[in-house]
Design a protein around this motif. Structure first.
Motif, mmCIF file in Angstrom:
data_model
loop_
_atom_site.group_PDB
_atom_site.id
_atom_site.type_symbol
_atom_site.label_atom_id
_atom_site.label_comp_id
_atom_site.label_asym_id
_atom_site.label_seq_id
_atom_site.Cartn_x
_atom_site.Cartn_y
_atom_site.Cartn_z
ATOM 1 N N ALA A 1 20.429 -5.909 -21.948
ATOM 2 C CA ALA A 1 19.920 -5.332 -20.995
ATOM 3 C C ALA A 1 19.146 -3.853 -21.180
ATOM 4 C CB ALA A 1 21.017 -5.112 -19.830
ATOM 5 N N GLU A 2 19.817 -3.288 -22.280
ATOM 6 C CA GLU A 2 19.231 -1.883 -22.447
ATOM 7 C C GLU A 2 17.891 -1.886 -23.289
ATOM 8 O OE1 GLU A 2 19.053 1.979 -22.272
ATOM 9 O OE2 GLU A 2 20.708 0.965 -21.538
ATOM 10 N N ASP A 3 17.834 -3.112 -24.061
ATOM 11 C CA ASP A 3 16.455 -3.273 -24.528
ATOM 12 C C ASP A 3 15.192 -3.720 -23.540
ATOM 13 O OD1 ASP A 3 17.435 -2.712 -27.164
ATOM 14 O OD2 ASP A 3 17.812 -4.780 -27.770
ATOM 15 N N SER A 4 15.798 -4.339 -22.622
ATOM 16 C CA SER A 4 14.719 -4.703 -21.430
ATOM 17 C C SER A 4 14.404 -3.445 -20.674
ATOM 18 C CB SER A 4 15.443 -5.963 -20.582
ATOM 19 O OG SER A 4 15.465 -6.992 -21.037
ATOM 20 N N LYS A 5 15.230 -2.704 -20.545
ATOM 21 C CA LYS A 5 15.185 -1.406 -19.629
ATOM 22 C C LYS A 5 14.095 -0.551 -20.476
ATOM 23 C CE LYS A 5 17.764 2.163 -17.176
ATOM 24 N NZ LYS A 5 19.167 2.635 -17.176
ATOM 25 N N LYS A 6 14.317 -0.473 -21.818
ATOM 26 C CA LYS A 6 13.537 0.414 -22.529
ATOM 27 C C LYS A 6 12.001 -0.175 -22.702
ATOM 28 C CE LYS A 6 17.043 2.076 -25.834
ATOM 29 N NZ LYS A 6 17.249 2.042 -27.108
ATOM 30 N N THR A 7 12.000 -1.504 -22.817
ATOM 31 C CA THR A 7 10.499 -2.135 -22.777
ATOM 32 C C THR A 7 9.978 -1.958 -21.298
ATOM 33 O OG1 THR A 7 11.317 -3.817 -24.558
ATOM 34 C CG2 THR A 7 9.173 -4.314 -23.542
ATOM 35 N N ALA A 8 10.594 -2.034 -20.311
ATOM 36 C CA ALA A 8 10.008 -1.784 -19.020
ATOM 37 C C ALA A 8 9.377 -0.491 -18.910
ATOM 38 C CB ALA A 8 11.268 -1.949 -18.101
ATOM 39 N N ARG A 9 9.960 0.451 -19.918
ATOM 40 C CA ARG A 9 9.474 1.894 -19.720
ATOM 41 C C ARG A 9 8.233 2.230 -20.471
ATOM 42 N NH1 ARG A 9 15.224 4.679 -20.283
ATOM 43 N NH2 ARG A 9 15.776 4.676 -18.113
ATOM 44 N N PHE A 10 7.914 1.187 -21.488
ATOM 45 C CA PHE A 10 7.192 1.539 -22.579
ATOM 46 C C PHE A 10 5.405 1.766 -21.831
ATOM 47 C CE2 PHE A 10 4.488 0.507 -26.285
ATOM 48 C CZ PHE A 10 5.163 1.450 -27.250
ATOM 49 N N PHE A 11 5.046 1.080 -21.156
ATOM 50 C CA PHE A 11 3.624 1.149 -20.701
ATOM 51 C C PHE A 11 3.455 2.512 -19.636
ATOM 52 C CE2 PHE A 11 -0.234 0.557 -18.583
ATOM 53 C CZ PHE A 11 -1.075 -0.447 -19.178
ATOM 54 N N THR A 12 4.481 2.607 -19.153
ATOM 55 C CA THR A 12 4.630 4.010 -18.274
ATOM 56 C C THR A 12 4.715 5.155 -19.113
ATOM 57 O OG1 THR A 12 5.554 2.963 -16.543
ATOM 58 C CG2 THR A 12 5.791 5.268 -16.483
ATOM 59 N N TYR A 13 5.281 5.248 -20.379
ATOM 60 C CA TYR A 13 5.127 6.275 -21.023
ATOM 61 C C TYR A 13 3.807 6.542 -21.586
ATOM 62 C CZ TYR A 13 10.373 6.838 -20.885
ATOM 63 O OH TYR A 13 11.751 6.936 -20.688
ATOM 64 N N GLY A 14 3.219 5.279 -21.755
ATOM 65 C CA GLY A 14 1.931 5.407 -22.463
ATOM 66 C C GLY A 14 0.795 6.148 -21.538
ATOM 67 N N ASN A 15 0.998 5.679 -20.126
ATOM 68 C CA ASN A 15 0.218 6.363 -19.310
ATOM 69 C C ASN A 15 0.602 7.745 -19.278
ATOM 70 O OD1 ASN A 15 -0.700 3.856 -18.428
ATOM 71 N ND2 ASN A 15 0.654 3.887 -16.441
ATOM 72 N N LEU A 16 1.846 8.346 -19.174
ATOM 73 C CA LEU A 16 2.179 9.675 -19.236
ATOM 74 C C LEU A 16 1.647 10.331 -20.597
ATOM 75 C CD1 LEU A 16 5.759 9.551 -18.110
ATOM 76 C CD2 LEU A 16 3.818 10.460 -16.820
ATOM 77 N N LEU A 17 1.639 9.667 -21.529
ATOM 78 C CA LEU A 17 1.252 10.274 -22.891
ATOM 79 C C LEU A 17 -0.806 10.466 -22.816
ATOM 80 C CD1 LEU A 17 1.531 11.241 -25.918
ATOM 81 C CD2 LEU A 17 1.215 8.832 -26.264
ATOM 82 N N ALA A 18 -1.012 9.314 -22.062
ATOM 83 C CA ALA A 18 -2.417 9.517 -21.929
ATOM 84 C C ALA A 18 -3.224 10.327 -20.992
ATOM 85 C CB ALA A 18 -2.964 7.912 -21.468
ATOM 86 N N ILE A 19 -2.525 10.966 -20.311
ATOM 87 C CA ILE A 19 -2.886 11.920 -19.158
ATOM 88 C C ILE A 19 -2.623 13.303 -19.800
ATOM 89 C CG2 ILE A 19 -2.730 10.710 -17.205
ATOM 90 C CD1 ILE A 19 -0.161 12.286 -16.491
ATOM 91 N N THR A 20 -1.951 13.474 -20.992
ATOM 92 C CA THR A 20 -1.733 14.712 -21.450
ATOM 93 C C THR A 20 -3.074 15.620 -22.025
ATOM 94 O OG1 THR A 20 -1.150 13.778 -23.923
ATOM 95 C CG2 THR A 20 0.685 14.289 -22.163
#
Length: 127
Positions: A11-30
């Motif tokens: 479950a924890e791995d799935s949760k981390k993977t679910a966040r991955f694209f969103t973190y990429g979006n946040l990094l992209a707007i920096t």
């Protein structure tokens, strides 16, 4: 010949993977230059995460992708048909508006991912 075996996705791995694209979006707007680079990298990330054994990972990846690609797609006609000198004068304002949209949506998505009850799942995979 490859045999299919039962695997468990934590479950924890799935949760981390679910966040991955969103973190990429946040990094992209920096930085505005990262926004363009993330466009190429996000295609690979989307392809990997969208077909995750846990369907909720794919759901959150797709939602984050919709947000990013909508903002990127909106920039194309805005910049292509902008009047002369618009980009030089207002690029910072345009970037800030895009960053605000993505930031707001990303925070909401990350909160939803954190609040969701994640469970281990079993799936069939190659040994």
């Amino acid at each position: 010949m490859d045999q299919l075996v039962t695997k468990v996705q934590a479950a924890e791995d799935s949760k981390k993977t679910a966040r991955f694209f969103t973190y990429g979006n946040l990094l992209a707007i920096t930085f505005p230059a990262l926004f363009v680079l993330w466009f190429g990298a996000s295609i690979l990330v989307y392809a990997i995460c969208r077909h995750h054994p846990n369907p909720r990972v794919g759901f959150y990846t797709q939602r984050a992708a919709y947000c990013y690609y909508a903002v990127a797609g909106l920039l194309v006609p805005c910049l292509a048909f902008s009047p002369e000198g618009f980009i030089k004068s207002y690029w910072l304002l345009l970037w800030a508006v895009c960053a605000l949209i993505i930031l707001t949506f990303s925070i909401v998505t990350l909160r939803q991912i954190s609040r969701e009850p994640w469970q281990d799942i079993e799936y069939k995979g190659k040994a």
